[in-house]
Design a protein around this motif. Structure first.
Motif, PDB file in Angstrom:
ATOM      1  N   THR A 176       0.780  -1.182   0.004  1.00 15.59           N
ATOM      2  CA  THR A 176       0.031  -0.082  -0.082  1.00 15.59           C
ATOM      3  C   THR A 176       0.971   1.357  -0.049  1.00 15.59           C
ATOM      4  OG1 THR A 176      -1.653  -1.336   1.140  1.00 15.59           O
ATOM      5  CG2 THR A 176      -1.862   1.113   1.195  1.00 15.59           C
ATOM      6  N   TYR A 177       0.659   2.178  -0.894  1.00 15.23           N
ATOM      7  CA  TYR A 177       1.304   3.380  -0.915  1.00 15.23           C
ATOM      8  C   TYR A 177       0.473   4.742  -0.416  1.00 15.23           C
ATOM      9  CZ  TYR A 177       3.974   0.411  -4.327  1.00 15.23           C
ATOM     10  OH  TYR A 177       4.550  -0.500  -4.797  1.00 15.23           O
ATOM     11  N   VAL A 178       1.245   5.789  -0.126  1.00 17.60           N
ATOM     12  CA  VAL A 178       0.557   6.877   0.333  1.00 17.60           C
ATOM     13  C   VAL A 178      -0.401   7.225  -0.764  1.00 17.60           C
ATOM     14  CG1 VAL A 178       2.116   8.536  -0.242  1.00 17.60           C
ATOM     15  CG2 VAL A 178       0.873   8.871   1.729  1.00 17.60           C
ATOM     16  N   SER A 179      -0.109   7.089  -2.047  1.00 21.45           N
ATOM     17  CA  SER A 179      -0.938   7.462  -3.010  1.00 21.45           C
ATOM     18  C   SER A 179      -2.247   6.822  -3.008  1.00 21.45           C
ATOM     19  CB  SER A 179      -0.130   7.365  -4.265  1.00 21.45           C
ATOM     20  OG  SER A 179       0.090   5.985  -4.574  1.00 21.45           O
ATOM     21  N   ASP A 180      -2.197   5.640  -2.574  1.00 23.84           N
ATOM     22  CA  ASP A 180      -3.485   4.925  -2.504  1.00 23.84           C
ATOM     23  C   ASP A 180      -4.503   5.552  -1.511  1.00 23.84           C
ATOM     24  OD1 ASP A 180      -2.666   2.684  -4.178  1.00 23.84           O
ATOM     25  OD2 ASP A 180      -1.740   1.863  -2.682  1.00 23.84           O
ATOM     26  N   TYR A 181      -3.979   6.124  -0.390  1.00 25.43           N
ATOM     27  CA  TYR A 181      -4.755   6.720   0.517  1.00 25.43           C
ATOM     28  C   TYR A 181      -5.095   8.087   0.130  1.00 25.43           C
ATOM     29  CZ  TYR A 181      -2.894   3.986   4.547  1.00 25.43           C
ATOM     30  OH  TYR A 181      -2.895   2.677   5.428  1.00 25.43           O
ATOM     31  N   ALA A 182      -4.514   8.731  -0.741  1.00 27.04           N
ATOM     32  CA  ALA A 182      -4.717  10.227  -1.306  1.00 27.04           C
ATOM     33  C   ALA A 182      -5.782   9.848  -2.011  1.00 27.04           C
ATOM     34  CB  ALA A 182      -3.366  10.565  -1.969  1.00 27.04           C
TER      35      ALA A 182
END
Ligand SMILES: *Cc1c(COP(=O)(O)O)cnc(C)c1O
Length: 468
Positions: free
Chosen positions: A204-210
């Motif tokens: 999971t990457y921070v871009s997924d949250y974003a």
């Protein structure tokens, strides 16, 4: 079948002096019921016996069994257990044994009236949540703190307060189940928040949250995966990254830490878990953890974080259903005081167990071995007994893959199956819970408390002497 007619009639058993005493002490109906059960069980057992048994023997065995069963049933079911497993935070064995300071304080407060909800300065009604808050703030560096019944309750309260009816973003890698049926998706549902899964199981990457943030988002949530690890091709978002994403979007970050560590144990080889202070410093808005895991205190759910959020939680009606009592609060204060001004590595039992070196373990095992050998000498029911190096576990969902080099005693029996031996030791009071390996009994010394050794020696001695 030859023995069946030797079983005395119920009336005759009930007239027996010892049974009469039981009747006068406990309820008659209960003793009669117990007698019926034992007679029935005896009938079943004797059905299978072909050789003849003495009538008196049958009678006394029945009476003894009735006595034992009645007394056991009237003694309460909680009892002390000696933990020979080497699993320091054993959820089945009540997790953390308390520090002496916690016990003394709990005894003093529990056995008397106290200022649980009275402000003694003003002589007015006060709040029970006032007591540990200051200590927790000082220890963790957080702005505010609140204590509830357990960490499950803490997560529940936090989610309901901050996200009911809205979306909570969670990584698919953290949709975990913790022992005793704590499942992130289900707690989420109960709290009224909607789960918004992002990423994949391993990455999971921070871009997924974003990308998942919308008008509906209330919270960014991170759960410590506690009892398992994803290894290999993985990516996880750090608390710092999550916090800065939260800041950019005006969203609070919630960290379910599980096992809150207040003092770094890096130098004892227990690395890789963030302390509560580190999470506070990283900027998490709400952090929750258990009181009876790595903290070494009573069962409790501790919430630390930003004042604006904790103040809302304090006003929630739900808090009333999750509130802690004077025993928990006093045990928790006693434990926290040990962190603040005492010596947790010496005075908090689980911290002491976790930080003992292998040399200390070997010394302790050597001592137990000597005691056992001195008491048992050449007992024929023992085939061998020796010191063994082994690996211990932290337990309680902390450091799932970490093996602590430990030591213990290995026992091999003659003409006695391991199941039977272990089973009998478990049925004593205090009970002894052991470990097994290659059909041998292991007793790890890491999890033994002062005085346990002597009791173990007596228990094992009684077990084998009965069979010599
Ligand atoms: C242990 C744990 C819980 C449950 O805590 P309790 O105090 O047992 O209710 C919740 N979340 C995580 C991450 C845990 O490790």
């Amino acid at each position: 079948m030859i023995n069946l007619k030797k079983i005395p009639p119920i009336d005759e058993i009930l007239r027996q002096e010892e049974i009469q005493q039981l009747i006068s002490r406990y309820k008659r109906d209960f003793v009669v019921e117990t007698t019926r059960t034992i007679v029935m069980e005896t009938r079943e057992e004797l059905r299978l016996v072909t050789e003849e048994i003495d009538k008196n023997n049958i009678f006394t065995t029945i009476v003894d069994k009735i006595k034992l069963k009645t007394e056991k049933a009237n003694a309460g079911t909680l009892q002390r257990v000696i933990n020979g497993t080497g699993v320091v935070l054993h959820t089945n064995l009540g997790r953390a044994p308390l520090a002496e300071r916690a016990i003394k304080y709990m005894q003093e407060i529990g056995g008397s009236y106290n200022n649980l909800e009275m402000d003694l300065d003003q002589g007015e009604r006060g709040s029970r949540y006032y007591h540990v808050e200051d200590l927790l703030k000082r220890l963790t560096g957080a702005e505010a703190a609140l204590v509830v019944n357990n960490n499950a309750a803490a997560v529940m309260l936090g989610l309901t307060t901050l996200a009911a009816g809205k979306e909570v973003i969670v990584s698919r890698g953290q949709l975990v189940e913790i022992g005793g049926a704590f499942r992130i998706p289900e707690v989420m549902k109960l709290s009224g928040a909607r789960l918004m899964e992002v990423g994949t199981t391993n990455k999971t990457y921070v871009s997924d949250y974003a990308q998942a943030i919308s008008e509906e988002t209330a919270l960014l949530f991170s759960a410590h995966t506690s009892n398992y690890q994803i290894i290999g091709f993985t990516a996880e978002v750090s608390m710092k990254e999550l916090v800065s994403l939260g800041k950019e979007n005006g969203l609070p970050v919630f960290m379910d830490l599980g096992s809150g560590i207040l003092t770094s144990l890096d130098d004892s080889g227990l690395k890789g878990e963030p302390t509560v202070q580190e999470c506070v410093q990283a900027g998490a808005d709400i952090i929750t953890f258990s009181g009876d895991k790595m903290l070494g205190g009573p069962q409790a759910g501790i919430i630390v974080g930003k004042k604006e959020y904790i103040e809302i939680m304090k006003k929630k009606q739900l808090l009333r259903a999750l509130r802690v009592d004077k025993l928990i609060l006093s045990a928790l204060e006693g434990t926290l005081l040990e962190y603040l001004s005492g010596d947790p590595r010496e005075k908090i039992p689980i911290i002491q167990m976790l930080t003992r070196s292998q040399e200390q373990m070997e010394e302790k095992a050597e001592n137990l071995l000597l005691l056992l050998k001195a008491r048992l000498k050449d007992n024929k029911a023992l085939s061998s007994i020796k010191l063994i190096l082994l690996e211990d576990m932290v337990g309680g969902g902390a450091y799932p893959n970490h093996k602590m080099p430990g030591a213990g005693v290995e026992i091999e029996f003659n003409n006695l199956s391991l199941e039977k031996a272990a089973g009998e030791l478990r049925l004593k009071n205090p009970a002894l819970v052991t470990r097994r390996q290659d059909n041998k009994m292991l007793i790890s010394v890491r999890t033994l408390l002062p005085g346990d050794e002597e009791e173990i020696v007596e228990m094992v001695a009684r077990l084998v002497e009965d069979r010599e």
